[in-house]
Design a protein around this motif. Structure first.
Motif, PDB file in Angstrom:
ATOM      1  N   SER A 194      17.905 -32.193  95.356  1.00  8.07           N
ATOM      2  CA  SER A 194      18.062 -31.510  94.063  1.00  8.07           C
ATOM      3  C   SER A 194      19.370 -32.011  93.465  1.00  8.07           C
ATOM      4  CB  SER A 194      18.104 -29.990  94.257  1.00  8.07           C
ATOM      5  OG  SER A 194      16.902 -29.518  94.831  1.00  8.07           O
ATOM      6  N   GLU A 195      19.249 -32.864  92.445  1.00  5.76           N
ATOM      7  CA  GLU A 195      20.437 -33.537  91.926  1.00  5.76           C
ATOM      8  C   GLU A 195      21.272 -32.643  91.011  1.00  5.76           C
ATOM      9  OE1 GLU A 195      18.852 -38.135  91.975  1.00  5.76           O
ATOM     10  OE2 GLU A 195      18.421 -36.891  90.209  1.00  5.76           O
ATOM     11  N   GLY A 196      20.632 -31.782  90.236  1.00  6.34           N
ATOM     12  CA  GLY A 196      21.365 -30.943  89.303  1.00  6.34           C
ATOM     13  C   GLY A 196      21.879 -31.738  88.120  1.00  6.34           C
ATOM     14  N   PRO A 197      22.609 -31.090  87.195  1.00  6.35           N
ATOM     15  CA  PRO A 197      23.107 -31.781  86.000  1.00  6.35           C
ATOM     16  C   PRO A 197      24.348 -32.616  86.303  1.00  6.35           C
ATOM     17  CG  PRO A 197      23.817 -29.504  85.974  1.00  6.35           C
ATOM     18  CD  PRO A 197      22.927 -29.645  87.175  1.00  6.35           C
ATOM     19  N   GLN A 198      24.599 -33.578  85.429  1.00  6.10           N
ATOM     20  CA  GLN A 198      25.807 -34.394  85.549  1.00  6.10           C
ATOM     21  C   GLN A 198      26.950 -33.709  84.801  1.00  6.10           C
ATOM     22  OE1 GLN A 198      26.036 -38.224  83.419  1.00  6.10           O
ATOM     23  NE2 GLN A 198      26.650 -39.174  85.381  1.00  6.10           N
ATOM     24  N   PHE A 199      28.095 -33.612  85.445  1.00  7.67           N
ATOM     25  CA  PHE A 199      29.264 -32.953  84.858  1.00  7.67           C
ATOM     26  C   PHE A 199      30.265 -33.993  84.350  1.00  7.67           C
ATOM     27  CE2 PHE A 199      27.423 -29.416  86.918  1.00  7.67           C
ATOM     28  CZ  PHE A 199      27.988 -28.264  86.400  1.00  7.67           C
ATOM     29  N   ARG A 200      31.039 -33.562  83.352  1.00  6.48           N
ATOM     30  CA  ARG A 200      32.078 -34.417  82.772  1.00  6.48           C
ATOM     31  C   ARG A 200      33.422 -33.695  82.809  1.00  6.48           C
ATOM     32  NH1 ARG A 200      30.143 -38.922  80.206  1.00  6.48           N
ATOM     33  NH2 ARG A 200      27.858 -39.039  80.179  1.00  6.48           N
ATOM     34  N   MET A 201      34.460 -34.480  82.609  1.00  5.38           N
ATOM     35  CA  MET A 201      35.814 -33.929  82.656  1.00  5.38           C
ATOM     36  C   MET A 201      36.062 -33.023  81.466  1.00  5.38           C
ATOM     37  SD  MET A 201      38.640 -33.764  84.302  1.00  5.38           S
ATOM     38  CE  MET A 201      40.187 -32.941  83.870  1.00  5.38           C
ATOM     39  N   GLY A 202      36.660 -31.861  81.742  1.00  3.33           N
ATOM     40  CA  GLY A 202      37.010 -30.929  80.681  1.00  3.33           C
ATOM     41  C   GLY A 202      38.506 -30.919  80.458  1.00  3.33           C
ATOM     42  N   THR A 203      39.130 -29.765  80.602  1.00  4.71           N
ATOM     43  CA  THR A 203      40.558 -29.629  80.332  1.00  4.71           C
ATOM     44  C   THR A 203      41.372 -29.796  81.611  1.00  4.71           C
ATOM     45  OG1 THR A 203      40.440 -27.237  80.625  1.00  4.71           O
ATOM     46  CG2 THR A 203      40.133 -28.085  78.395  1.00  4.71           C
ATOM     47  N   LEU A 204      42.656 -30.104  81.441  1.00  2.00           N
ATOM     48  CA  LEU A 204      43.590 -30.243  82.550  1.00  2.00           C
ATOM     49  C   LEU A 204      44.831 -29.424  82.220  1.00  2.00           C
ATOM     50  CD1 LEU A 204      44.568 -31.592  85.202  1.00  2.00           C
ATOM     51  CD2 LEU A 204      45.465 -33.464  83.768  1.00  2.00           C
ATOM     52  N   LYS A 205      45.163 -28.473  83.090  1.00  2.00           N
ATOM     53  CA  LYS A 205      46.331 -27.624  82.854  1.00  2.00           C
ATOM     54  C   LYS A 205      47.217 -27.597  84.096  1.00  2.00           C
ATOM     55  CE  LYS A 205      44.097 -24.432  79.591  1.00  2.00           C
ATOM     56  NZ  LYS A 205      43.741 -23.010  79.317  1.00  2.00           N
ATOM     57  N   LYS A 220      44.006 -39.946  85.283  1.00  2.00           N
ATOM     58  CA  LYS A 220      43.233 -41.011  84.650  1.00  2.00           C
ATOM     59  C   LYS A 220      41.942 -40.530  83.995  1.00  2.00           C
ATOM     60  CE  LYS A 220      46.287 -43.998  85.915  1.00  2.00           C
ATOM     61  NZ  LYS A 220      47.256 -44.502  84.904  1.00  2.00           N
ATOM     62  N   LEU A 221      41.369 -39.418  84.454  1.00  2.00           N
ATOM     63  CA  LEU A 221      40.120 -38.947  83.863  1.00  2.00           C
ATOM     64  C   LEU A 221      40.392 -38.302  82.506  1.00  2.00           C
ATOM     65  CD1 LEU A 221      38.152 -37.297  86.834  1.00  2.00           C
ATOM     66  CD2 LEU A 221      37.656 -39.458  85.680  1.00  2.00           C
ATOM     67  N   LYS A 222      39.737 -38.819  81.482  1.00  2.00           N
ATOM     68  CA  LYS A 222      39.908 -38.286  80.128  1.00  2.00           C
ATOM     69  C   LYS A 222      38.817 -37.259  79.831  1.00  2.00           C
ATOM     70  CE  LYS A 222      43.249 -41.193  79.667  1.00  2.00           C
ATOM     71  NZ  LYS A 222      44.633 -40.686  79.861  1.00  2.00           N
ATOM     72  N   PRO A 223      39.084 -36.315  78.914  1.00  2.00           N
ATOM     73  CA  PRO A 223      38.039 -35.360  78.533  1.00  2.00           C
ATOM     74  C   PRO A 223      36.779 -36.084  78.074  1.00  2.00           C
ATOM     75  CG  PRO A 223      40.147 -34.652  77.655  1.00  2.00           C
ATOM     76  CD  PRO A 223      40.372 -36.029  78.227  1.00  2.00           C
ATOM     77  N   GLY A 224      35.641 -35.703  78.635  1.00  2.00           N
ATOM     78  CA  GLY A 224      34.371 -36.326  78.301  1.00  2.00           C
ATOM     79  C   GLY A 224      33.953 -37.414  79.265  1.00  2.00           C
ATOM     80  N   ASP A 225      34.896 -37.906  80.091  1.00  2.00           N
ATOM     81  CA  ASP A 225      34.517 -38.897  81.107  1.00  2.00           C
ATOM     82  C   ASP A 225      33.606 -38.245  82.150  1.00  2.00           C
ATOM     83  OD1 ASP A 225      36.102 -40.738  79.866  1.00  2.00           O
ATOM     84  OD2 ASP A 225      37.687 -40.745  81.404  1.00  2.00           O
ATOM     85  N   VAL A 226      32.744 -39.068  82.760  1.00  2.00           N
ATOM     86  CA  VAL A 226      31.950 -38.563  83.877  1.00  2.00           C
ATOM     87  C   VAL A 226      32.910 -38.081  84.959  1.00  2.00           C
ATOM     88  CG1 VAL A 226      30.367 -39.199  85.730  1.00  2.00           C
ATOM     89  CG2 VAL A 226      29.952 -40.014  83.407  1.00  2.00           C
ATOM     90  N   TYR A 227      32.706 -36.882  85.422  1.00  2.00           N
ATOM     91  CA  TYR A 227      33.641 -36.295  86.385  1.00  2.00           C
ATOM     92  C   TYR A 227      33.421 -36.904  87.761  1.00  2.00           C
ATOM     93  CZ  TYR A 227      36.215 -32.963  89.196  1.00  2.00           C
ATOM     94  OH  TYR A 227      37.101 -32.399  90.075  1.00  2.00           O
TER      95      TYR A 227
END
Length: 442
Positions: free
Chosen positions: A360-371, A388-395
């Motif tokens: 069960s692969e589930g959905p692909q997530f992306r990078m959100g916020t960094l605090k 290095k991971l920018k918002p919207g990049d594949v997490y």
């Protein structure tokens, strides 16, 4: 005086007389009703309607009433409350009629459904059948199951407490409801003797040869604890001990239900001698995997990550390790909720095992916020520039660990001169499929 006025006056006087009479009658009726509620009656007969599982004498016993005794109407409320509190009835209602000082009572019930298994956990001094027969004296139709309604388990517990006293046995009765976690539905009631519980004295496992009996016994004691519990011994046998066999390729290994008897007085142990029987079956070799549901990674990649070769022992621990490695690769591509489950298909003739693995692969997530929390804005900016991971990049689920190893040696001195530790918290959002990261300095 005008004739019409006189006639009207006479009519009003008649109405007043009638109203006075009605009020007096109502007062007498109310007084009579009050007298009835306080009056003592002889209970001549009790009739129970709506019973199927129970008998009329059993229901009457639960009510605490009996034909021939003196009762007041208020006593009937208490009787019905006792019946409702037993947990054996969905509904309980009553009605009565009187003739002189005699009362006839009718009780209308709707019986509860008996659907919950009862586990008699560690009553080693008698057979289950003996315990059931004893409890049935106070719990009508008890057969090793119970209703789901509140009160039923308490009624059974009181009967079991009575049993301990009758046998002059120490301890008290503890009841534990067991729930199915996914649906939170009641699965069983476990009734056990505690304070003290019988100790688990001797343990013997019959039929063990592929694994040394002493190793199985040591694992069982560790999993089940010092006190004897049929419930936990059974679960340990089906779980931990069976897993030991699966790691050696014995996929048909199965344990019978544990048996326990009172340990001999000469043993010096006040508790149970426990025995288990295992049927080991044959040892199976790995044949191949059949993948279901995988679309992100090709079968060849999955097989390589699983790292099982035809002819290898079908070792569950190696299979589990391979599936963890597959989950890591999925996580690097943003599929952080990926899970896999397998079912062996056993070839008894060839002693080979084909494993059907459903992914069960589930959905692909992306990078959100960094605090960054707990440090100054200037220090946070320095660390943010290294991320290095920018918002919207594949997490990439592995990136956080790499960042910790490479950059989280940074610590800020605390007020007391000690170094402050940092922890990273990932917060996946199931709606937006974004992973928000917080780096918290304590």
């Amino acid at each position: 005086m005008d004739a019409d006025v006189c006639a009207t006056g006479r009519r009003l006087l008649k109405i007043a007389i009638v109203l006075s009479a009605l009020m007096a009658c109502g007062t007498r009726l109310a007084a009579q009703q009050q007298d009835v509620s306080n009056e003592v009656f002889q209970l001549r007969a009790i009739d129970v309607k709506g019973i199927h599982r129970y008998t009329q004498p059993e229901v009457v016993k639960l009510s605490g009433l009996s034909a021939g005794r003196a009762v007041r109407p208020a006593d009937l409320d208490a009787a019905v409350n006792r019946m409702a509190a037993s947990g054996l009835f969905e509904k309980v209602r009553y009605r009565y009629s009187t003739m002189g000082h005699d009362m006839t009572l009718t009780i209308d019930v709707a019986e509860a459904s008996w659907t919950v298994p009862v586990v008699l956990d560690n009553f080693i001094w008698m057979t289950d059948e003996e315990v059931v027969d004893f409890v049935r004296q106070d719990v009508p139709s008890f057969d090793g199951t119970a209703p789901t309604l509140a009160g039923a388990s308490d009624l059974i517990a009181r009967a079991l407490t009575k049993l301990l006293k009758a046998r002059h046995l120490p301890g008290r009765i503890n009841v534990t409801p067991q729930f199915q976690l996914a649906t939170h539905t009641l699965q069983s009631y476990v009734f056990a003797v505690t304070d003290p519980a019988p100790a688990m004295c001797g343990v013997h496992i019959e039929g063990a040869s592929a694994i040394a009996e002493r190793d199985l016994v040591a694992t069982l004691r560790s999993a089940a604890g010092g006190g004897y519990s049929r419930y936990y011994v059974s679960h340990a046998a089906k779980g931990t001990l069976t897993d030991m066999y699966h790691r050696r390729g014995y996929w048909r290994a199965a344990f019978d239900a544990p048996a326990a008897r009172v340990a001999a007085a000469s043993s010096g142990c006040s508790g149970a001698d426990v025995s288990l029987r295992v049927t080991e079956g044959e040892r199976y070799a790995w044949d191949h995997a059949e993948w279901r549901g995988a679309t992100v990674l090709p079968t060849a990649t999955l097989d390589g990550l699983l790292d099982m070769k035809a002819g290898d022992v079908a070792d569950a621990s190696r299979i589990d390790a391979g599936l963890r490695e597959i989950a890591n690769v999925y996580g690097e591509q943003g599929y952080i909720g990926q899970i896999a489950a397998y079912v062996p298909r056993l070839d008894d003739a060839g002693r080979r095992a084909i494993f059907e693995i459903t992914v069960s692969e589930g959905p692909q997530f992306r990078m959100g916020t960094l605090k960054f929390v707990g440090i100054s804005d200037a220090d946070a900016d320095k660390l943010r520039k290294k991320w290095k991971l920018k918002p919207g990049d594949v997490y990439d689920a592995s990136y956080a660990g790499k960042f910790v190893r490479e950059h989280m040696m940074y610590t800020k001195p605390g007020a007391n001169g000690l170094q402050r530790s940092a922890r990273m918290v990932s917060q996946p959002d199931a709606t937006t499929h974004l992973v928000n990261i917080q780096v918290v300095f304590d």
